[in-house]
Scaffold this motif. Structure first.
Motif, PDB file in Angstrom:
ATOM      1  N   SER A   1      26.608  59.428  97.149  1.00  0.00           N
ATOM      2  CA  SER A   1      26.496  58.576  98.494  1.00  0.00           C
ATOM      3  C   SER A   1      25.287  57.794  98.461  1.00  0.00           C
ATOM      4  CB  SER A   1      26.269  59.739  99.352  1.00  0.00           C
ATOM      5  OG  SER A   1      25.273  60.359  99.364  1.00  0.00           O
ATOM      6  N   SER A   2      24.342  58.170  97.658  1.00  0.00           N
ATOM      7  CA  SER A   2      23.129  57.286  97.517  1.00  0.00           C
ATOM      8  C   SER A   2      23.104  56.142  96.436  1.00  0.00           C
ATOM      9  CB  SER A   2      21.791  58.263  97.050  1.00  0.00           C
ATOM     10  OG  SER A   2      21.974  58.543  95.824  1.00  0.00           O
ATOM     11  N   GLY A   3      24.297  55.986  95.608  1.00  0.00           N
ATOM     12  CA  GLY A   3      24.494  55.062  94.921  1.00  0.00           C
ATOM     13  C   GLY A   3      23.724  55.459  93.333  1.00  0.00           C
ATOM     14  N   SER A   4      22.970  56.461  93.452  1.00  0.00           N
ATOM     15  CA  SER A   4      22.261  56.741  92.013  1.00  0.00           C
ATOM     16  C   SER A   4      21.956  58.270  92.433  1.00  0.00           C
ATOM     17  CB  SER A   4      21.045  56.054  91.797  1.00  0.00           C
ATOM     18  OG  SER A   4      20.122  56.248  92.689  1.00  0.00           O
ATOM     19  N   ILE A   5      21.498  58.859  91.336  1.00  0.00           N
ATOM     20  CA  ILE A   5      20.810  60.163  91.343  1.00  0.00           C
ATOM     21  C   ILE A   5      19.365  60.197  91.779  1.00  0.00           C
ATOM     22  CG2 ILE A   5      22.515  61.139  89.458  1.00  0.00           C
ATOM     23  CD1 ILE A   5      20.207  60.925  87.352  1.00  0.00           C
ATOM     24  N   ALA A   6      18.833  58.849  91.929  1.00  0.00           N
ATOM     25  CA  ALA A   6      17.575  59.142  92.313  1.00  0.00           C
ATOM     26  C   ALA A   6      17.034  59.962  93.529  1.00  0.00           C
ATOM     27  CB  ALA A   6      17.112  57.674  92.718  1.00  0.00           C
ATOM     28  N   CYS A   7      18.146  60.276  94.508  1.00  0.00           N
ATOM     29  CA  CYS A   7      17.731  61.044  95.774  1.00  0.00           C
ATOM     30  C   CYS A   7      18.231  62.390  95.956  1.00  0.00           C
ATOM     31  CB  CYS A   7      18.334  60.134  96.951  1.00  0.00           C
ATOM     32  SG  CYS A   7      17.523  58.440  97.009  1.00  0.00           S
ATOM     33  N   VAL A   8      18.639  62.910  94.772  1.00  0.00           N
ATOM     34  CA  VAL A   8      19.103  64.042  94.700  1.00  0.00           C
ATOM     35  C   VAL A   8      18.130  65.261  95.095  1.00  0.00           C
ATOM     36  CG1 VAL A   8      20.060  66.130  93.297  1.00  0.00           C
ATOM     37  CG2 VAL A   8      21.060  63.555  92.877  1.00  0.00           C
ATOM     38  N   THR A   9      17.124  65.089  94.681  1.00  0.00           N
ATOM     39  CA  THR A   9      15.875  65.833  94.821  1.00  0.00           C
ATOM     40  C   THR A   9      15.576  66.023  96.479  1.00  0.00           C
ATOM     41  OG1 THR A   9      14.857  65.662  92.845  1.00  0.00           O
ATOM     42  CG2 THR A   9      13.399  66.548  94.492  1.00  0.00           C
ATOM     43  N   GLN A  10      15.830  65.048  97.183  1.00  0.00           N
ATOM     44  CA  GLN A  10      15.494  64.806  98.633  1.00  0.00           C
ATOM     45  C   GLN A  10      16.558  65.566  99.440  1.00  0.00           C
ATOM     46  OE1 GLN A  10      14.675  62.479  96.426  1.00  0.00           O
ATOM     47  NE2 GLN A  10      12.946  61.376  96.932  1.00  0.00           N
ATOM     48  N   ALA A  11      17.806  65.137  98.720  1.00  0.00           N
ATOM     49  CA  ALA A  11      19.139  65.732  99.499  1.00  0.00           C
ATOM     50  C   ALA A  11      18.950  67.018  99.428  1.00  0.00           C
ATOM     51  CB  ALA A  11      20.296  65.228  98.880  1.00  0.00           C
ATOM     52  N   LYS A  12      18.635  67.746  98.308  1.00  0.00           N
ATOM     53  CA  LYS A  12      18.839  68.866  97.823  1.00  0.00           C
ATOM     54  C   LYS A  12      17.586  69.867  98.837  1.00  0.00           C
ATOM     55  CE  LYS A  12      18.576  72.954  94.691  1.00  0.00           C
ATOM     56  NZ  LYS A  12      18.619  73.739  95.735  1.00  0.00           N
ATOM     57  N   ALA A  13      16.328  69.279  99.026  1.00  0.00           N
ATOM     58  CA  ALA A  13      15.485  69.939  99.933  1.00  0.00           C
ATOM     59  C   ALA A  13      15.716  69.898 101.331  1.00  0.00           C
ATOM     60  CB  ALA A  13      14.144  69.035  99.764  1.00  0.00           C
ATOM     61  N   PHE A  14      16.507  68.915 101.639  1.00  0.00           N
ATOM     62  CA  PHE A  14      17.225  68.746 103.101  1.00  0.00           C
ATOM     63  C   PHE A  14      18.223  69.694 103.136  1.00  0.00           C
ATOM     64  CE2 PHE A  14      20.179  66.776 106.016  1.00  0.00           C
ATOM     65  CZ  PHE A  14      19.580  66.914 107.258  1.00  0.00           C
ATOM     66  N   GLN A  15      19.149  70.100 102.358  1.00  0.00           N
ATOM     67  CA  GLN A  15      20.155  70.715 102.358  1.00  0.00           C
ATOM     68  C   GLN A  15      19.532  72.249 102.506  1.00  0.00           C
ATOM     69  OE1 GLN A  15      23.537  70.390 102.570  1.00  0.00           O
ATOM     70  NE2 GLN A  15      23.483  72.638 103.068  1.00  0.00           N
ATOM     71  N   ASP A  16      18.755  72.820 101.648  1.00  0.00           N
ATOM     72  CA  ASP A  16      17.827  74.039 101.546  1.00  0.00           C
ATOM     73  C   ASP A  16      17.296  74.303 102.745  1.00  0.00           C
ATOM     74  OD1 ASP A  16      18.913  74.217  98.870  1.00  0.00           O
ATOM     75  OD2 ASP A  16      16.709  73.797  98.106  1.00  0.00           O
ATOM     76  N   CYS A  17      16.680  73.231 103.401  1.00  0.00           N
ATOM     77  CA  CYS A  17      16.141  73.529 104.828  1.00  0.00           C
ATOM     78  C   CYS A  17      17.211  73.720 105.803  1.00  0.00           C
ATOM     79  CB  CYS A  17      15.274  72.077 105.157  1.00  0.00           C
ATOM     80  SG  CYS A  17      14.273  72.231 106.849  1.00  0.00           S
ATOM     81  N   LEU A  18      18.268  73.145 105.567  1.00  0.00           N
ATOM     82  CA  LEU A  18      19.219  73.246 106.796  1.00  0.00           C
ATOM     83  C   LEU A  18      19.899  74.773 106.557  1.00  0.00           C
ATOM     84  CD1 LEU A  18      21.391  70.025 106.657  1.00  0.00           C
ATOM     85  CD2 LEU A  18      20.133  70.849 108.375  1.00  0.00           C
ATOM     86  N   ASP A  19      19.842  75.266 105.186  1.00  0.00           N
ATOM     87  CA  ASP A  19      20.479  76.523 105.059  1.00  0.00           C
ATOM     88  C   ASP A  19      19.335  77.569 105.604  1.00  0.00           C
ATOM     89  OD1 ASP A  19      22.445  75.505 103.576  1.00  0.00           O
ATOM     90  OD2 ASP A  19      21.753  75.842 101.720  1.00  0.00           O
ATOM     91  N   GLU A  20      18.179  77.204 105.519  1.00  0.00           N
ATOM     92  CA  GLU A  20      17.077  78.254 106.097  1.00  0.00           C
ATOM     93  C   GLU A  20      16.870  78.240 107.648  1.00  0.00           C
ATOM     94  OE1 GLU A  20      12.391  79.301 105.450  1.00  0.00           O
ATOM     95  OE2 GLU A  20      13.369  77.894 104.016  1.00  0.00           O
ATOM     96  N   TYR A  21      16.861  76.895 108.231  1.00  0.00           N
ATOM     97  CA  TYR A  21      16.741  77.091 109.652  1.00  0.00           C
ATOM     98  C   TYR A  21      17.985  76.520 110.379  1.00  0.00           C
ATOM     99  CZ  TYR A  21      12.106  77.082 108.173  1.00  0.00           C
ATOM    100  OH  TYR A  21      10.725  77.476 107.671  1.00  0.00           O
TER     101      TYR A  21
ATOM    102  N   LEU B   1      12.272  65.927 106.323  1.00  0.00           N
ATOM    103  CA  LEU B   1      12.927  65.847 105.089  1.00  0.00           C
ATOM    104  C   LEU B   1      14.332  64.989 105.124  1.00  0.00           C
ATOM    105  CD1 LEU B   1      13.169  69.639 104.056  1.00  0.00           C
ATOM    106  CD2 LEU B   1      11.800  68.007 103.032  1.00  0.00           C
ATOM    107  N   MET B   2      14.936  64.929 106.036  1.00  0.00           N
ATOM    108  CA  MET B   2      15.949  63.872 106.349  1.00  0.00           C
ATOM    109  C   MET B   2      15.574  62.576 106.196  1.00  0.00           C
ATOM    110  SD  MET B   2      19.314  63.638 107.935  1.00  0.00           S
ATOM    111  CE  MET B   2      20.216  62.117 108.515  1.00  0.00           C
ATOM    112  N   ASP B   3      14.331  62.380 107.041  1.00  0.00           N
ATOM    113  CA  ASP B   3      13.883  61.196 107.053  1.00  0.00           C
ATOM    114  C   ASP B   3      13.293  60.580 105.541  1.00  0.00           C
ATOM    115  OD1 ASP B   3      13.724  61.069 109.782  1.00  0.00           O
ATOM    116  OD2 ASP B   3      11.657  61.426 110.117  1.00  0.00           O
ATOM    117  N   MET B   4      12.876  61.506 104.702  1.00  0.00           N
ATOM    118  CA  MET B   4      12.560  61.087 103.191  1.00  0.00           C
ATOM    119  C   MET B   4      13.902  60.836 102.457  1.00  0.00           C
ATOM    120  SD  MET B   4       9.397  63.631 101.932  1.00  0.00           S
ATOM    121  CE  MET B   4      10.264  65.331 102.263  1.00  0.00           C
ATOM    122  N   TRP B   5      15.078  61.548 102.806  1.00  0.00           N
ATOM    123  CA  TRP B   5      16.073  61.247 102.333  1.00  0.00           C
ATOM    124  C   TRP B   5      16.746  60.174 102.352  1.00  0.00           C
ATOM    125  CZ3 TRP B   5      21.410  63.737 103.765  1.00  0.00           C
ATOM    126  CH2 TRP B   5      22.378  63.285 102.527  1.00  0.00           C
ATOM    127  N   CYS B   6      16.539  59.645 103.728  1.00  0.00           N
ATOM    128  CA  CYS B   6      16.898  58.434 104.041  1.00  0.00           C
ATOM    129  C   CYS B   6      16.290  57.332 103.649  1.00  0.00           C
ATOM    130  CB  CYS B   6      16.878  58.183 105.846  1.00  0.00           C
ATOM    131  SG  CYS B   6      18.376  59.215 106.333  1.00  0.00           S
TER     132      CYS B   6
END
Length: 69
Positions: A25-45, A55-60
């Motif tokens: 979805s990002s066109g590369s693996i460059a944003c996987v860390t940000q996407a994972k952090a956002f996903q982990d946050c969604l899981d927690e909260y 975290l969503m803003d950083m990923w975008c």
């Protein structure tokens, strides 16, 4: 909010596919860390996703900056 929860629940069954989708979805693996952090946050909260906005803003921003010109 239900859409986010159902999306997350569908990805829990196959984390490898979820990571691949994030990378594609990002066109590369460059944003996987940000996407994972956002996903982990969604899981927690999951009842207060506003805590994950930064975290969503950083990923975008990452996805925007990693798009080819």
């Amino acid at each position: 909010m239900d859409a986010i929860k159902s999306y997350r629940d569908s990805k829990k069954d196959d984390p490898v596919a979820a990571e691949a989708e994030v990378a594609n979805s990002s066109g590369s693996i460059a944003c996987v860390t940000q996407a994972k952090a956002f996903q982990d946050c969604l899981d927690e909260y999951e009842t207060d996703i506003s805590k994950c906005q930064s975290l969503m803003d950083m990923w975008c921003n990452c996805k925007k900056s990693s798009k080819p010109l």
